[in-house]
Scaffold this active site. Structure first.
Site, mmCIF file in Angstrom:
data_model
loop_
_atom_site.group_PDB
_atom_site.id
_atom_site.type_symbol
_atom_site.label_atom_id
_atom_site.label_comp_id
_atom_site.label_asym_id
_atom_site.label_seq_id
_atom_site.Cartn_x
_atom_site.Cartn_y
_atom_site.Cartn_z
ATOM 1 N N ASP A 56 82.279 -23.240 57.873
ATOM 2 C CA ASP A 56 81.120 -24.107 58.422
ATOM 3 C C ASP A 56 80.922 -23.757 59.833
ATOM 4 O O ASP A 56 81.959 -24.636 60.606
ATOM 5 C CB ASP A 56 81.186 -24.600 57.745
ATOM 6 C CG ASP A 56 80.593 -26.244 57.935
ATOM 7 O OD1 ASP A 56 79.444 -25.872 58.485
ATOM 8 O OD2 ASP A 56 80.665 -26.784 56.811
ATOM 9 N N ASP A 57 79.331 -23.422 60.275
ATOM 10 C CA ASP A 57 79.388 -23.571 62.008
ATOM 11 C C ASP A 57 79.447 -23.002 62.897
ATOM 12 O O ASP A 57 80.385 -23.116 63.788
ATOM 13 C CB ASP A 57 79.886 -25.265 62.404
ATOM 14 C CG ASP A 57 78.588 -26.197 61.664
ATOM 15 O OD1 ASP A 57 77.642 -25.772 61.185
ATOM 16 O OD2 ASP A 57 78.375 -27.380 62.094
ATOM 17 N N CYS A 94 73.314 -27.081 56.940
ATOM 18 C CA CYS A 94 74.250 -26.558 56.255
ATOM 19 C C CYS A 94 73.407 -26.571 54.826
ATOM 20 O O CYS A 94 73.991 -25.725 54.078
ATOM 21 C CB CYS A 94 75.312 -27.702 55.851
ATOM 22 S SG CYS A 94 76.310 -27.662 57.916
ATOM 23 N N HIS A 150 77.812 -30.232 49.364
ATOM 24 C CA HIS A 150 76.601 -30.155 50.243
ATOM 25 C C HIS A 150 75.044 -29.923 49.334
ATOM 26 O O HIS A 150 74.371 -29.214 50.566
ATOM 27 C CB HIS A 150 76.825 -30.010 51.764
ATOM 28 C CG HIS A 150 76.631 -30.634 52.619
ATOM 29 N ND1 HIS A 150 75.779 -30.150 54.163
ATOM 30 C CD2 HIS A 150 75.490 -31.601 52.473
ATOM 31 C CE1 HIS A 150 75.255 -30.791 54.562
ATOM 32 N NE2 HIS A 150 75.101 -32.292 53.843
ATOM 33 N N HIS A 242 83.963 -27.144 61.155
ATOM 34 C CA HIS A 242 82.815 -28.378 60.953
ATOM 35 C C HIS A 242 83.076 -28.944 61.831
ATOM 36 O O HIS A 242 85.086 -29.621 61.772
ATOM 37 C CB HIS A 242 82.041 -28.354 59.549
ATOM 38 C CG HIS A 242 81.101 -29.600 60.137
ATOM 39 N ND1 HIS A 242 80.908 -30.918 60.797
ATOM 40 C CD2 HIS A 242 79.757 -29.092 59.620
ATOM 41 C CE1 HIS A 242 79.662 -31.155 60.192
ATOM 42 N NE2 HIS A 242 79.189 -30.267 60.061
ATOM 43 N N ASP A 300 77.781 -20.276 57.575
ATOM 44 C CA ASP A 300 76.138 -21.011 56.881
ATOM 45 C C ASP A 300 75.052 -21.411 58.000
ATOM 46 O O ASP A 300 73.895 -21.238 57.647
ATOM 47 C CB ASP A 300 76.833 -21.823 56.188
ATOM 48 C CG ASP A 300 77.469 -23.578 57.386
ATOM 49 O OD1 ASP A 300 77.563 -23.184 59.035
ATOM 50 O OD2 ASP A 300 77.251 -24.235 56.851
ATOM 51 N N ASN A 301 75.507 -21.331 59.147
ATOM 52 C CA ASN A 301 74.342 -21.525 60.441
ATOM 53 C C ASN A 301 75.334 -20.929 61.531
ATOM 54 O O ASN A 301 76.595 -21.135 61.909
ATOM 55 C CB ASN A 301 74.179 -22.574 60.345
ATOM 56 C CG ASN A 301 74.577 -24.318 60.918
ATOM 57 O OD1 ASN A 301 74.750 -25.143 59.474
ATOM 58 N ND2 ASN A 301 75.530 -23.874 61.269
ATOM 59 N N LYS A 318 73.410 -24.244 66.208
ATOM 60 C CA LYS A 318 72.838 -25.461 65.050
ATOM 61 C C LYS A 318 71.804 -25.736 65.723
ATOM 62 O O LYS A 318 71.539 -26.799 66.641
ATOM 63 C CB LYS A 318 74.113 -25.740 64.493
ATOM 64 C CG LYS A 318 74.307 -26.886 63.449
ATOM 65 C CD LYS A 318 75.741 -27.259 63.623
ATOM 66 C CE LYS A 318 74.948 -27.861 62.358
ATOM 67 N NZ LYS A 318 76.525 -29.005 61.830
#
Length: 570
Positions: A56-57, A94, A150, A242, A300-301, A318
């Site tokens: 994540d992130d 996300c 999510h 994240h 994811d990003n 992001k």
């Protein structure tokens, strides 16, 4: 000094119960794997085990092999021995990335074009969409999810175990405390967010750091499954890295030289994550999965510089449609790859994993699935040309902030007030407001305050613009806008956007539902529509509203005065 030779069974039990950092060489594990191989009847089936690791992130730069100061020896090794995806795209947030992974379909075809799925919304990945785990389950796989969902939970039908996963252990929301597993969505809207299946996992919670906890759970799944009898699909969606920036103190010791506190904590979180994946990979070897396993690693990003991430030298961050928001760290590691130790520069998108993995798992792809993804296994494994030639990054008809956007600016083909982005071959077109557009250098290069450092590197904002065109192959950093030089290319790209938009379904972005408050649900974030019939009636009313009214509204140059300013998207 460490003992050099330790009984293997003792090491793995120690990993699961106590040890977090196992100091054994890969060579020892490979030698042990050779000794553990059985006879002809123990050979794995033709269906590979699939382990999909979604982090994540993580910023584009935040991996060692992209030049980061953050140490990621495990990721570097796995990527070097596999195939690095160097033209790989995800979504800038996300929920959109997760929805496209799970369905193989663009956001415009699921109704999730706008923002993320928020904890207080009666919204989730639409139930009519067939999911990746469901297709693999139909192909005979045992399917397990550990980590961050999510994708909505307002009714039980939205839960992971209702969408194709045999088991689920993790969180339903977009973020939360790494130790207490609590999340607040506002004053008086706080609740617990850790689940085992469809119930709160109170008994599983010992205040353990989520990266460690999720890895141990994943290893226990491997330990309790027979890899010779049934193929396994493990979706391990880490909360890391994240925000909030939390990490065990001992990882911070490695980065004392980083002056910026956010970057220091972030770097430590990445190191913890790297160690987690090392332990997971060792477990795959020990329990007999590795020789017949495909490991996919993906962010994811893009990274969020305000929270320590770095996408340098890419533009943006992001939540933006600049390359820094959508070009991701990704690689495939597997003994089944034909060409190992290579880079795949073919275009690959997160929607492609659905058909690629279902086909690899000997499942079936039905025509009525209307997938936007492509089977890219041969492009990755053998270096063949990718069947993908374009990517619709998104069309968000709600986000219309470009003050000078208009049909006129879009040559009468497209209203450039609408936030949209598309890639066709070497070309990338953006309309509307793509998001924060600076090039943010690594924060560790200077002791200056972060804001000052940004100011020194800042490039003028493109005020008043609503159309950009870049040759991404020649200019991956998006420094030279070619929209004025090649208007004929702009027109062709706008026409492609308009064609895609004709296939879009109405946006699903319902208002906050006060019943979502955990105080009405035993202090836990979870399904608040207890009656499935009630939930269906609400969905029907919502769909009717959009199909017969809101979905037909024509966008004007100056829309209603909506304040869409939000805090940084989760």
């Amino acid at each position: 000094m460490f003992i050099l030779w330790v009984p293997l069974s003792l090491v793995l039990s120690f990993i699961i119960s106590q040890t977090w950092s196992v100091q054994l060489s890969w060579e020892n594990w490979n030698a042990q794997q050779q000794r553990n191989r059985g006879n002809e009847f123990d050979k794995p089936s033709s269906q590979p085990h699939i382990v999909f690791i979604l982090v994540d992130d993580q910023g584009f730069r935040d991996v060692g092999y992209h030049g980061s100061e953050i140490k990621t020896p495990t990721l570097d090794r796995l990527a070097a021995q596999g195939v690095k995806l160097e033209n790989y795209y995800v979504q800038p947030l996300c929920s959109p990335s997760r929805s496209q992974l799970m369905t193989g379909r663009y956001q415009i075809h699921t109704g999730l074009q706008h923002s993320i799925i928020r904890a207080t919304q009666p919204n989730c990945l639409p139930l009519e969409n067939v999911t990746l785990p469901l297709k693999l389950k139909q192909a005979g796989y045992s399917t397990h999810m550990v980590g961050k969902w999510h994708l909505g939970f307002y009714k039980r039908g939205c839960m992971p175990t209702q969408r194709g996963f045999d088991t689920f252990f993790g969180s339903l929301l977009g973020s939360g405390d790494y130790y207490s597993h609590y999340k607040c969505e506002g004053p008086g809207m706080c609740g617990y967010d850790l689940y085992e299946g469809e119930e709160a996992a109170w008994e599983q919670d010992r205040g353990m750091y989520s990266t460690v906890m999720f890895t141990r759970k994943a290893i226990s799944i491997l330990a309790n499954h027979d890899p010779r009898k049934q193929p396994l699909f493990l979706y391990l969606a880490y909360q890391a890295v994240h925000s909030p920036l939390q990490v065990p103190a001992r990882y911070l010791e490695r980065y004392k030289g980083i002056p910026n506190l956010s970057r220091r904590k972030y770097a430590a979180m990445v190191s913890c994550l790297d160690e987690a994946i090392r332990n997971l990979t060792l477990a795959l070897k020990h329990y007999g999965y590795y020789d017949n396993t495909v490991i996919i690693y993906s962010s994811d990003n893009g990274g969020q510089p305000l929270a320590g991430g770095s996408n340098w030298p890419l533009r943006g961050s992001k939540a933006t449609y600049w390359e820094g928001g959508i070009r991701a760290v990704g690689f495939v590691h597997s003994p089944l790859l034909v060409n190992k130790g290579t880079k795949c520069r073919s275009l690959v998108h997160i929607t492609d994993w659905f058909p690629t993995l279902v086909t690899l798992g000997e499942g079936t792809i039905d025509e009525d699935l209307n997938l936007d993804g492509y089977d890219v296994w041969e492009a990755i494994s053998e270096g063949r040309p990718s069947p993908r030639q374009d990517i619709l990054h998104n069309i968000d008809p709600i986000y219309i902030k470009a003050k000078n956007g208009s049909w006129k600016a879009g040559y009468g083909i497209w209203n450039t007030a609408i936030q949209a982005a598309i890639r066709v071959g070497h070309w990338k077109l953006l309309t509307g407001v793509p998001g924060y557009s600076d090039w943010v250098p690594p924060q560790t290069f200077s002791n200056q305050r972060l804001t000052n450092r940004w100011h020194n590197e800042r490039v003028r904002w493109d005020r008043g613009k609503s159309v950009w065109l870049f040759n991404i192959t020649a200019d991956p950093y998006e420094r030279v806008d070619l929209s004025q030089r090649y208007p004929h290319i702009v027109k062709k790209m706008l026409m492609r956007l308009a064609q895609y938009n004709k296939t879009a379904v109405p946006v699903r972005y319902p208002a906050k539902d006060l019943r979502s408050n955990p105080q009405y649900n035993g202090g836990v974030w979870g399904p608040w529509y207890k009656d499935e019939r009630e939930a269906q009636e609400v969905d029907d009313r919502y769909n009717y509203l959009f199909n017969n009214h809101l979905g037909k509204r024509k966008w004007k140059k100056k829309p209603m005065n909506r304040k869409l300013k939000r805090k940084v998207e989760e």
